[in-house]
Design an enzyme around this catalytic site. Structure first.
Site, PDB file in Angstrom:
ATOM      1  N   ARG A  15       0.884  -1.180   0.000  1.00 24.88           N
ATOM      2  CA  ARG A  15       0.000   0.000   0.000  1.00 24.88           C
ATOM      3  C   ARG A  15       0.912   1.217   0.000  1.00 24.88           C
ATOM      4  O   ARG A  15       1.698   1.410   0.933  1.00 24.88           O
ATOM      5  CB  ARG A  15      -0.905  -0.010   1.229  1.00 24.88           C
ATOM      6  CG  ARG A  15      -1.607   1.326   1.435  1.00 24.88           C
ATOM      7  CD  ARG A  15      -2.710   1.289   2.457  1.00 24.88           C
ATOM      8  NE  ARG A  15      -3.871   0.597   1.926  1.00 24.88           N
ATOM      9  CZ  ARG A  15      -5.097   0.691   2.438  1.00 24.88           C
ATOM     10  NH1 ARG A  15      -5.323   1.447   3.500  1.00 24.88           N
ATOM     11  NH2 ARG A  15      -6.102   0.031   1.892  1.00 24.88           N
ATOM     12  N   HIS A  46      -7.344   0.738  -6.409  1.00 25.59           N
ATOM     13  CA  HIS A  46      -7.557  -0.111  -5.229  1.00 25.59           C
ATOM     14  C   HIS A  46      -8.227  -1.411  -5.694  1.00 25.59           C
ATOM     15  O   HIS A  46      -9.376  -1.700  -5.349  1.00 25.59           O
ATOM     16  CB  HIS A  46      -8.418   0.638  -4.210  1.00 25.59           C
ATOM     17  CG  HIS A  46      -8.393   0.067  -2.825  1.00 25.59           C
ATOM     18  ND1 HIS A  46      -7.620  -1.029  -2.459  1.00 25.59           N
ATOM     19  CD2 HIS A  46      -9.072   0.436  -1.692  1.00 25.59           C
ATOM     20  CE1 HIS A  46      -7.807  -1.294  -1.184  1.00 25.59           C
ATOM     21  NE2 HIS A  46      -8.690  -0.430  -0.697  1.00 25.59           N
ATOM     22  N   GLN A  62     -10.103  -3.980  -3.295  1.00 21.62           N
ATOM     23  CA  GLN A  62     -11.409  -3.548  -2.786  1.00 21.62           C
ATOM     24  C   GLN A  62     -12.510  -3.823  -3.802  1.00 21.62           C
ATOM     25  O   GLN A  62     -13.583  -4.325  -3.462  1.00 21.62           O
ATOM     26  CB  GLN A  62     -11.361  -2.053  -2.446  1.00 21.62           C
ATOM     27  CG  GLN A  62     -12.667  -1.540  -1.866  1.00 21.62           C
ATOM     28  CD  GLN A  62     -12.961  -2.095  -0.491  1.00 21.62           C
ATOM     29  OE1 GLN A  62     -12.137  -2.006   0.399  1.00 21.62           O
ATOM     30  NE2 GLN A  62     -14.137  -2.686  -0.305  1.00 21.62           N
ATOM     31  N   ARG A  77     -13.456  -8.726   1.797  1.00 20.61           N
ATOM     32  CA  ARG A  77     -12.029  -8.488   1.537  1.00 20.61           C
ATOM     33  C   ARG A  77     -11.248  -9.768   1.883  1.00 20.61           C
ATOM     34  O   ARG A  77     -10.341 -10.172   1.158  1.00 20.61           O
ATOM     35  CB  ARG A  77     -11.510  -7.318   2.396  1.00 20.61           C
ATOM     36  CG  ARG A  77     -12.029  -5.951   2.027  1.00 20.61           C
ATOM     37  CD  ARG A  77     -11.528  -5.492   0.668  1.00 20.61           C
ATOM     38  NE  ARG A  77     -10.078  -5.418   0.591  1.00 20.61           N
ATOM     39  CZ  ARG A  77      -9.320  -4.396   1.014  1.00 20.61           C
ATOM     40  NH1 ARG A  77      -9.884  -3.329   1.527  1.00 20.61           N
ATOM     41  NH2 ARG A  77      -8.001  -4.418   0.886  1.00 20.61           N
TER      42      ARG A  77
HETATM   43  N1  NVA Z   1      -9.922   6.545  -1.430  1.00 19.97           N
HETATM   44  C1  NVA Z   1      -9.531   6.177  -0.096  1.00 19.97           C
HETATM   45  C2  NVA Z   1      -9.751   4.728   0.136  1.00 19.97           C
HETATM   46  C3  NVA Z   1      -9.397   4.240   1.507  1.00 19.97           C
HETATM   47  C4  NVA Z   1      -9.591   2.773   1.680  1.00 19.97           C
HETATM   48  C5  NVA Z   1      -8.091   6.550   0.138  1.00 19.97           C
HETATM   49  O1  NVA Z   1      -7.265   6.336  -0.762  1.00 19.97           O
HETATM   50  O2  NVA Z   1      -7.766   7.083   1.198  1.00 19.97           O
HETATM   51  N1   CP Z   2     -11.188  -0.181   2.530  1.00 24.03           N
HETATM   52  C1   CP Z   2      -9.905  -0.244   2.945  1.00 24.03           C
HETATM   53  O1   CP Z   2      -8.979  -0.499   2.152  1.00 24.03           O
HETATM   54  O2   CP Z   2      -9.757  -0.052   4.277  1.00 24.03           O
HETATM   55  P1   CP Z   2      -8.400   0.188   5.094  1.00 24.03           P
HETATM   56  O3   CP Z   2      -7.849   1.530   4.669  1.00 24.03           O
HETATM   57  O4   CP Z   2      -8.807   0.117   6.513  1.00 24.03           O
HETATM   58  O5   CP Z   2      -7.418  -0.903   4.713  1.00 24.03           O
END
Ligand code: NVA
Ligand code: CP
Length: 308
Positions: free
Chosen positions: A106, A133, A136, A290
């Site tokens: 990430r 993402h 997700q 997930r």
């Molecule tokens: N769009 C959000 C998703 C978090 C899971 C972010 O990148 O912060």
């Molecule tokens: N939806 C998601 O990716 O959640 P986190 O940021 O908690 O991993």
């Protein structure tokens, strides 16, 4: 000759046919898990998880998922590894992939996961970047299939920011053949090149979020300010004020429409409490999936197809 390493860096890295397999496999793995039947196809394998941004669901689902498949997971973050002290991502890819069987990252720019993967001896999974993402959306579509059947030919309404989630929905629409109605505030529109689209025209942009929701089978949104964009928060709060998914928006969607949100959510900003805590919301199933979707993904990347 051994087969080339498969990575999962964007949704379009898999074909429709591969998704058919992965979704069916996720269901099989989930059903077995619910029956408390141990299943350890990744016995003795090690997943390294690298986090340069915060996470609850992603860390938990990968770590628990790897454990449940018989392997183990190691958590690294920028703060207390050499990644935060400027070690080149190419060097990190070389070293980390010599000590593990699978890597999940990430981070910020997509370019970082691409460069890591180019130097990795093992499969690399995108656990969220500024652009995408995919894990997700894998879980979201599994959830849609469970509740409503195939997503092919359906309409998804995306309300809010054209962020990593939006871009990934757009890629998924092209791969799995459904439509996305996008409504963003002016100045925050979709950038097709950044979204990495094939250009098959599976989306339409709407100035008015109510118009985007009309007849939709799935209404979804996300935070107004994603991780890494905090400096824009004040401007975004003003710009996005009318892009809050509420009961009026849900009332013009298909009567069977479901509501999704990747979480974490901000009630009263991108969605009202009435909607996210209401009867059409499937956000808890979405979060749980997930785990199951990523177990199928990890198994597929490491072992290929398995006949069940
Ligand atoms: N769009 C959000 C998703 C978090 C899971 C972010 O990148 O912060
Ligand atoms: N939806 C998601 O990716 O959640 P986190 O940021 O908690 O991993």
């Amino acid at each position: 000759m051994s087969s080339p390493i498969r990575h999962y860096l964007q949704f379009k890295d898999f074909t429709r046919e591969e998704y058919d397999y992965v979704f069916a496999r996720a269901k099989w793995i989930k059903d077995k898990f619910k029956r408390y039947e141990p299943y350890h196809p990744l016995f003795d394998r090690t997943l390294v998880m690298i986090f340069e941004k915060a996470s609850t669901r992603t860390r938990l689902s990968f770590e628990a998922g790897m454990h449940q498949l018989g392997g183990s997971a190691i958590y690294l973050n920028t703060r207390d590894s050499q990644l935060g002290r400027g070690e080149p991502v190419e060097d990190a890819g070389q070293v980390i992939s010599r000590m593990s069987d699978l890597v999940m990252i990430r981070t910020f720019e997509q370019d970082i996961v691409e460069r890591f993967a180019a130097n990795s001896r093992v499969p690399v999974i995108n656990g969220l970047t500024n652009e995408y993402h995919p894990c997700q959306i894998l879980a979201d579509i599994l959830t849609f299939i469970e509740h409503r059947g195939s997503i092919r030919g359906k309409t998804v309404a995306w309300i809010g920011d054209s962020n990593n989630m939006c871009n990934t929905w757009l890629q998924a629409a092209e791969v799995l053949d459904f439509n996305v109605h996008v409504s963003t505030p002016p100045g925050y529109e979709v950038e097709p090149e950044r979204a990495g689209l094939f250009g098959t025209n599976h989306f339409e942009q709407f100035a008015d979020p109510m118009e985007a929701c009309k007849g939709a089978d799935l209404v979804t949104t996300d935070v107004w300010t994603s991780m890494g964009f905090e400096a824009e928060n004040e401007a975004r709060m003003k710009a996005f004020a009318d892009w809050c998914v509420d009961a009026d928006m849900m009332s013009v969607a298909h009567q069977d429409a479901v509501f999704m949100h990747c979480l974490p959510a901000h009630r009263g900003e991108e969605v009202t409490a009435e909607v996210i805590d209401g009867p059409q919301s499937v956000v808890w199933d979405e979060a749980e999936n997930r785990l199951h979707a990523q177990k199928a993904l990890m198994e597929y990347l490491m072992l290929g197809r398995i006949e069940s």
